[in-house]
Each structure stands twice: as structure tokens, then as C-alpha cells.
Motif scaffolding. Structure first.
Motif, mmCIF file in Angstrom:
data_model
loop_
_atom_site.group_PDB
_atom_site.id
_atom_site.type_symbol
_atom_site.label_atom_id
_atom_site.label_comp_id
_atom_site.label_asym_id
_atom_site.label_seq_id
_atom_site.Cartn_x
_atom_site.Cartn_y
_atom_site.Cartn_z
ATOM 1 N N GLU A 1 5.388 4.798 2.169
ATOM 2 C CA GLU A 1 5.754 5.827 2.766
ATOM 3 C C GLU A 1 6.105 5.532 4.409
ATOM 4 O O GLU A 1 6.855 6.497 4.835
ATOM 5 N N SER A 2 5.968 4.562 5.048
ATOM 6 C CA SER A 2 6.282 4.342 6.350
ATOM 7 C C SER A 2 7.796 4.033 6.376
ATOM 8 O O SER A 2 8.323 4.230 7.597
ATOM 9 N N ASP A 3 8.516 3.929 5.386
ATOM 10 C CA ASP A 3 9.922 3.901 5.409
ATOM 11 C C ASP A 3 10.649 2.948 6.404
ATOM 12 O O ASP A 3 10.949 3.360 7.236
ATOM 13 N N THR B 1 0.747 -1.171 -0.073
ATOM 14 C CA THR B 1 0.110 0.073 0.170
ATOM 15 C C THR B 1 0.866 1.259 0.014
ATOM 16 O O THR B 1 2.094 1.095 0.174
ATOM 17 N N VAL B 2 0.303 2.370 -0.479
ATOM 18 C CA VAL B 2 1.035 3.720 -0.387
ATOM 19 C C VAL B 2 1.443 3.883 1.154
ATOM 20 O O VAL B 2 2.550 4.620 1.178
ATOM 21 N N GLU B 3 0.720 3.623 2.144
ATOM 22 C CA GLU B 3 1.128 4.001 3.343
ATOM 23 C C GLU B 3 2.254 3.225 3.791
ATOM 24 O O GLU B 3 3.191 3.602 4.506
ATOM 25 N N GLU B 4 2.204 1.858 3.303
ATOM 26 C CA GLU B 4 3.480 0.939 3.834
ATOM 27 C C GLU B 4 4.949 1.503 3.025
ATOM 28 O O GLU B 4 5.871 1.462 3.710
#
Length: 386
Positions: A169-171, A164-167
Motif C-alpha cells: 500500500e505504500s506504493d 507486507t500489506v503495508e509495503e
């Protein structure tokens, strides 16, 4: 059966057709030599009988039966007890799904179904990867031993969830190590800890890149005070029942000598004085505690977690975060990858490379400063031309 005298009165050879190969169906001949024709004949007949017995056995051998045979051989590889135990557990997981099936009846589709089943159970990705490695080892060996004619694991893949985008961006890489400002806060809290053995141990882990087990296994003879070096030749393995063993390191690449800063060497000298003041018994171990033994890796991890919590560090403080922090510090200092790998004793560079290539806060600030110095005037002149 055909027999021929090779050396008159001394050597005979006999050849006969044995049973066809149970998997390929190809013809197999059996040849044996002996001093006499009768003895050579007897050897051929005995070999054919053994082959027939093996065929009858392997025809119906199940995955559970064969994996048990494979594990007995795997134990001879000299792996660590913990590694052996993981392979055993992986084989048991395989057997839960297909243990009653005959080896010859396992298809690529069936094996893929096994991996899909593990995925559907929401097993951790790393666990599925490890189980798959074990499965491949079992079936590859079966192919080599002609128990099966096709390896069902060859083209199998490990199912994975969509990222996901969230994953993204979580870096997650930045959570593998402490940034410089986080490290300063952490070490300030370390200095307040009540036991100087742990204080010295944590500083050593942070500024040497050693694995916790390697540090725990250190003996006093491994510290070379004259040259400010420490010799790493072993590790402490923590058993399931609390039994600790001193064993060779993870790989031969892990055997190394590491240069240390004089501040760390000074702390190691003070460590011996502290142990005497506390009345700790004489011990060969560098980080000996009140019982003469070093702390285990789980104990080290718990102390690091406790200190990090007091320091307000939000990252997950596992056993290796200080090791990865050391790698990030070396990267920021401009040390090249081969030198870093040699220092931390890494054979497989994947983890080191992940941290090495990740741009830390310090590197970003340095990069922006260099860009501003190099390109600032160019950007200004471009605006003035307009």
C-alpha cells in the motif's frame, strides 16, 4: 608420438597424447606442425609440458586466486572506473565467505549459502543482486575455461523478505517522481535560489530527462540554439577521491539529440550573460562555476535536496527524481513508451516502464472524467429502469 610428412621437405605434423582433462577426465591430443620432424616433435613436447603445468595450477586454484585473474581480464572490457570498483568490491565480498576454497570444491549448496549469508546480514536487496551478478560472471568464466565442470551459481536464487500489506500500500513508484502539484511548488522555490547556474541546470534536468552527469558534462558547443536542441555525447564521472572525468555516456543508446522548449533555450542564453556578470572565467563547460568547472553530481543532488526541503517536499530527492518526473510528464501528455525511451536515452526500459505504467494523479482525473462522460448516462438509465 606419431609424426607424418605433409609436404616433402617442407612440412611435418606430430601428434601425441597429452594429459587427460583435469575436470572431465577426457583424453586430449596435442598436434603441432613445423618444417622438420624434429621441430614438430619439440613443439608437441613443449605444449604437453605447458598443459601439465596448467593442470597442476588449476587443480588447487582457490576462489580468491581465480577471482583475481578474472578481475584483471574484466578491466579490459572498458567499463567505467566506478563500475570496475564495484566489481572489485563484490569479488572481495565473495572472497570473505569462500576465498580460501578451491574453485572445484564450491557446490551449488555452498554458493546458495553465501547468498543466504548476505541476506541474513540484512544487506540491501540491490547490493545482493549486484554481488550475485559478479559471482555468476566469475564462475561462468571458470566454466568456459574448464577450471570447473559445473557452475554452482546457475540455479541459485536471491532470498527476499515477504512483502507486507503495508509495503504494497505504500506504493513506492509514486515516490520516484514529483506529481504536477509538487513540481510547481518545487520550481517556485528553485526560482528563488541564489545561483542562476543551478536554476538553469535544474530546469534543464526537469524538462529534458537528462541524467545529472550528462548535464554537468555539457559543453557550450553541445547547445544548438538554431534548432532548439541539445546534443548528449558524454557524462561526468565523479571519482572516490574527488577526481572528475569526462567519459562516454552510460550506453551508446544514451548518445542522442534532445529537443528543448524555447523557454529552456532562453534560460541557456541568459546563463552565459549571468556567468559574465559574475566574473566567471571563460570555460568550455556550459554550467561552469566560479572555478571554470561544472558542479559535480553530488553537489547537484545536495542543492536539489536543499531546495526540496525549503519547498516542503517530503519525497526523497535523489539524483534521478527529476529525470523520472520528466518521464511521468511525458506519460501524462500521451507520449508513447518508445519515444520516451529514445528521449531519455534508456536502453533498459524497466525503470521507464515502472514510471510510465504508474497512474499519476493527472491521469486518474482524466480517466474518471472520460468514464463519467462515456458511462454516466448508462448508469443513470439503469437506475431509472428499476
Amino acid at each position: 608420438m606419431h609424426c607424418k610428412e605433409l609436404i616433402k621437405g617442407k612440412k611435418w605434423v606430430c601428434v601425441a597424447d597429452g594429459p587427460d582433462h583435469p575436470v572431465t577426465g577426457k583424453r586430449r591430443q596435442v598436434s603441432r606442425t613445423a618444417k622438420s620432424k624434429g621441430e614438430a616433435t619439440k613443439k608437441v613436447e613443449q605444449a604437453i609440458e605447458e598443459m601439465r603445468g596448467a593442470i597442476d595450477y588449476h587443480k588447487g586454484i582457490t576462489v580468491r586466486e581465480y577471482s583475481a585473474e578474472w578481475y584483471k581480464q574484466y578491466l579490459r572490457r572498458g567499463r567505467k572506473d566506478t563500475t570496475n570498483q564495484l566489481r572489485k568490491e563484490d569479488a572481495e565480498t565473495l572472497n570473505e565467505f569462500m576465498g580460501s576454497l578451491e574453485m572445484t570444491s564450491v557446490t551449488p549448496k555452498g554458493y546458495q549459502g553465501f547468498l543466504n549469508h548476505l541476506f541474513d546480514k540484512e544487506l540491501a536487496l540491490n547490493s545482493i543482486k549486484r554481488i550475485h551478478v559478479t559471482g555468476r560472471m566469475i564462475f561462468k568464466k571458470a566454466l568456459e575455461e574448464k577450471v570447473i565442470s559445473e557452475d554452482p551459481t546457475v540455479n541459485a536464487f536471491i532470498p527476499q523478505k515477504k512483502v507486507t500489506v503495508e509495503e504494497i500500500e505504500s506504493d513506492p513508484v509514486k515516490d520516484m517522481y514529483l506529481e504536477v502539484d509538487e513540481l510547481k511548488v518545487f520550481l517556485t522555490e528553485v526560482d528563488k535560489y541564489v545561483n542562476y547556474v543551478y536554476i538553469t541546470l535544474i530546469y534543464l534536468l526537469t524538462f529534458s530527462g537528462m541524467r545529472p552527469g550528462e548535464a554537468a558534462a555539457l559543453q557550450k558547443k553541445d547547445v544548438l540554439f538554431k534548432t532548439s536542441e541539445i546534443r548528449i555525447t558524454k557524462t561526468l564521472e565523479y571519482g572516490k577521491k574527488g577526481e572528475n572525468k569526462i567519459i562516454p555516456p552510460k550506453t551508446m543508446t544514451s548518445v542522442r539529440v534532445v529537443d528543448l522548449d524555447e523557454k529552456i533555450m532562453s534560460m541557456l542564453r541568459q546563463l552565459g550573460e549571468y556567468q559574465k556578470e559574475m566574473g566567471y572565467p571563460e570555460s568550455e563547460f556550459l554550467f561552469a562555476m566560479y572555478d571554470g568547472h561544472p558542479p559535480t553530481v553530488p553537489l547537484i543532488r545536495n542543492v536539489v535536496k536543499r531546495i526540496a526541503k525549503r519547498a516542503g517536499i517530503k519525497k526523497t530527492m535523489n539524483s534521478y527524481i527529476l529525470r523520472h518526473t520528466h518521464i511521468s510528464l511525458l506519460a501524462e501528455a500521451g507520449v508513447d513508451l518508445p519515444q520516451i525511451m529514445q528521449r531519455v536515452g534508456h536502453k533498459n526500459e524497466s525503470t521507464t516502464l515502472q514510471v510510465y505504467l504508474h497512474i499519476t494523479k493527472g491521469m486518474r482525473v482524466s480517466l474518471m472524467s472520460k468514464m463519467s462522460d462515456r458511462f454516466g448516462n448508462l448508469m443513470s438509465s439503469g437506475r431509472n429502469d428499476e
